[in-house]
Motif scaffolding. Sequence first.
Motif, PDB file in Angstrom:
ATOM      1  N   UNK A  61       0.811  -1.220   0.000  1.00 21.37           N
ATOM      2  CA  UNK A  61       0.000   0.000   0.000  1.00 21.37           C
ATOM      3  C   UNK A  61       0.847   1.274   0.000  1.00 21.37           C
ATOM      4  N   UNK A  62       2.149   1.107   0.193  1.00 22.36           N
ATOM      5  CA  UNK A  62       3.038   2.260   0.203  1.00 22.36           C
ATOM      6  C   UNK A  62       3.394   2.672  -1.225  1.00 22.36           C
ATOM      7  N   UNK A  63       3.613   3.963  -1.451  1.00 19.87           N
ATOM      8  CA  UNK A  63       4.129   4.391  -2.761  1.00 19.87           C
ATOM      9  C   UNK A  63       5.612   4.033  -2.856  1.00 19.87           C
ATOM     10  N   UNK A  64       6.245   4.366  -3.925  1.00 20.05           N
ATOM     11  CA  UNK A  64       7.685   4.138  -4.060  1.00 20.05           C
ATOM     12  C   UNK A  64       8.416   4.933  -2.973  1.00 20.05           C
ATOM     13  N   UNK A  65       9.185   4.234  -2.154  1.00 18.33           N
ATOM     14  CA  UNK A  65       9.931   4.871  -1.068  1.00 18.33           C
ATOM     15  C   UNK A  65      11.380   5.070  -1.519  1.00 18.33           C
ATOM     16  N   UNK A  66      11.848   6.302  -1.430  1.00 21.22           N
ATOM     17  CA  UNK A  66      13.190   6.612  -1.919  1.00 21.22           C
ATOM     18  C   UNK A  66      14.266   6.428  -0.848  1.00 21.22           C
ATOM     19  N   UNK A  67      13.913   6.676   0.394  1.00 20.33           N
ATOM     20  CA  UNK A  67      14.889   6.548   1.488  1.00 20.33           C
ATOM     21  C   UNK A  67      14.185   6.050   2.738  1.00 20.33           C
ATOM     22  N   UNK A  68      14.874   5.194   3.485  1.00 28.30           N
ATOM     23  CA  UNK A  68      14.373   4.673   4.758  1.00 28.30           C
ATOM     24  C   UNK A  68      15.366   5.083   5.837  1.00 28.30           C
ATOM     25  N   UNK A  69      14.842   5.630   6.953  1.00 29.87           N
ATOM     26  CA  UNK A  69      15.691   6.131   8.031  1.00 29.87           C
ATOM     27  C   UNK A  69      15.246   5.505   9.344  1.00 29.87           C
ATOM     28  N   UNK A  70      16.184   4.939  10.073  1.00 20.18           N
ATOM     29  CA  UNK A  70      15.880   4.268  11.332  1.00 20.18           C
ATOM     30  C   UNK A  70      16.531   5.003  12.497  1.00 20.18           C
ATOM     31  N   UNK A  71      15.714   5.675  13.309  1.00 19.77           N
ATOM     32  CA  UNK A  71      16.215   6.411  14.473  1.00 19.77           C
ATOM     33  C   UNK A  71      15.601   5.904  15.774  1.00 19.77           C
ATOM     34  N   UNK A  72      14.894   4.795  15.716  1.00 19.18           N
ATOM     35  CA  UNK A  72      14.152   4.317  16.886  1.00 19.18           C
ATOM     36  C   UNK A  72      15.055   3.573  17.858  1.00 19.18           C
ATOM     37  N   UNK A  73      14.704   3.637  19.133  1.00 18.79           N
ATOM     38  CA  UNK A  73      15.436   2.880  20.149  1.00 18.79           C
ATOM     39  C   UNK A  73      15.102   3.372  21.544  1.00 18.79           C
ATOM     40  N   UNK A  74      15.103   2.471  22.492  1.00 17.58           N
ATOM     41  CA  UNK A  74      14.875   2.793  23.900  1.00 17.58           C
ATOM     42  C   UNK A  74      15.897   3.828  24.367  1.00 17.58           C
ATOM     43  N   UNK A  75      15.445   4.796  25.140  1.00 13.55           N
ATOM     44  CA  UNK A  75      16.339   5.821  25.670  1.00 13.55           C
ATOM     45  C   UNK A  75      17.440   5.200  26.533  1.00 13.55           C
ATOM     46  N   UNK A  76      18.640   5.776  26.445  1.00 12.23           N
ATOM     47  CA  UNK A  76      19.757   5.307  27.281  1.00 12.23           C
ATOM     48  C   UNK A  76      19.651   5.819  28.705  1.00 12.23           C
ATOM     49  N   UNK A  77      18.826   6.853  28.917  1.00 12.95           N
ATOM     50  CA  UNK A  77      18.697   7.430  30.255  1.00 12.95           C
ATOM     51  C   UNK A  77      17.917   6.489  31.167  1.00 12.95           C
ATOM     52  N   UNK A  78      18.378   6.390  32.395  1.00 14.25           N
ATOM     53  CA  UNK A  78      17.740   5.506  33.365  1.00 14.25           C
ATOM     54  C   UNK A  78      18.749   4.508  33.896  1.00 14.25           C
TER      55      UNK A  78
END
Length: 298
Positions: free
Chosen positions: A54-71
């Motif tokens: 269902x997605x259109x043509x994707x030109x770039x994929x960016x991954x910035x997700x992740x559990x915070x290091x604080x704690x």
Amino acid sequence: MNILISGGTGFVGKSLTSSLLEDNHHVYILTRSPDNFTNKEKTTFISYDYPAEKLPAIHAVINLAGESLFGYWTKSKKESILNSRINTTKKMVELMKKLHKKPEVFISGSAVGFYGTSEDLIYTEATAQAGQDFLSKVSVEWEKTAKRAEDLGVRTVFTRFGVILGNEGALPYMALPVKMFAGGKIGNGEQWMSWVHVEDAVKLIQFCIANKNISGPVNVTAPHPKRNKDFTKVLAKVLKRPHWFTTPSLFIYTALGEMSLLIRKGQYVLPQKAMDYNFQFDYPYLEEALRDALLKKL
């Protein structure tokens, strides 16, 4: 372009999304709770199980997700830090597999923690040997998982972030004791801090998208790291506060446990690849970066 981002609602992700929208790109933001957000003309929130067809043509994929290091780094916290990065990256590679037309580039977050810590060594992207501490091992596994995108024929970049300066993230916590007239170095203050202004971090991500010759690790740091004692001195100058306290390393370790590694230790990391490709930093020096990050937000 159509750009797909995970972690698009985080500190760097929000700044990156705003910049991409200013350049008239359409941003698709992966989130576990898309119903909590409102789609706009050029912003679409989708779940991680959204059908790829269902997605259109994707030109770039960016991954910035992740559990915070604080704690406090309990066993479960450390597992969450690692698993959140690995599992999200796996999902993104699987999604790219399902796309009829593969994206041109995959930008996957990482950290200068890859290199381990040292008061003497200088690290660049040519440094192949990773460190042995927890953050090093997390970064190694994170990058190894992202590298699977190369098997799909997708140019893959590992953005190794330093300490990101802005109105969120670590800087407000670092500035607090200075504002309360209790600022000063941590331990002997000799540990290096490889930092970058959030706007330069965003700009360098976009630079990596546009430059088809860039792949592999890219250090997202300013070209002039500072030792902790000098960083805190400049911070105090910008905030017009004294710089006279020393916080013992043992106190930091007792209060924060293993997470204190982020404060007690450091590494001198140069953005050699960015400099080789003539990337122009808007904030190459610490004082001007701190003035913008702290003062214009007041």
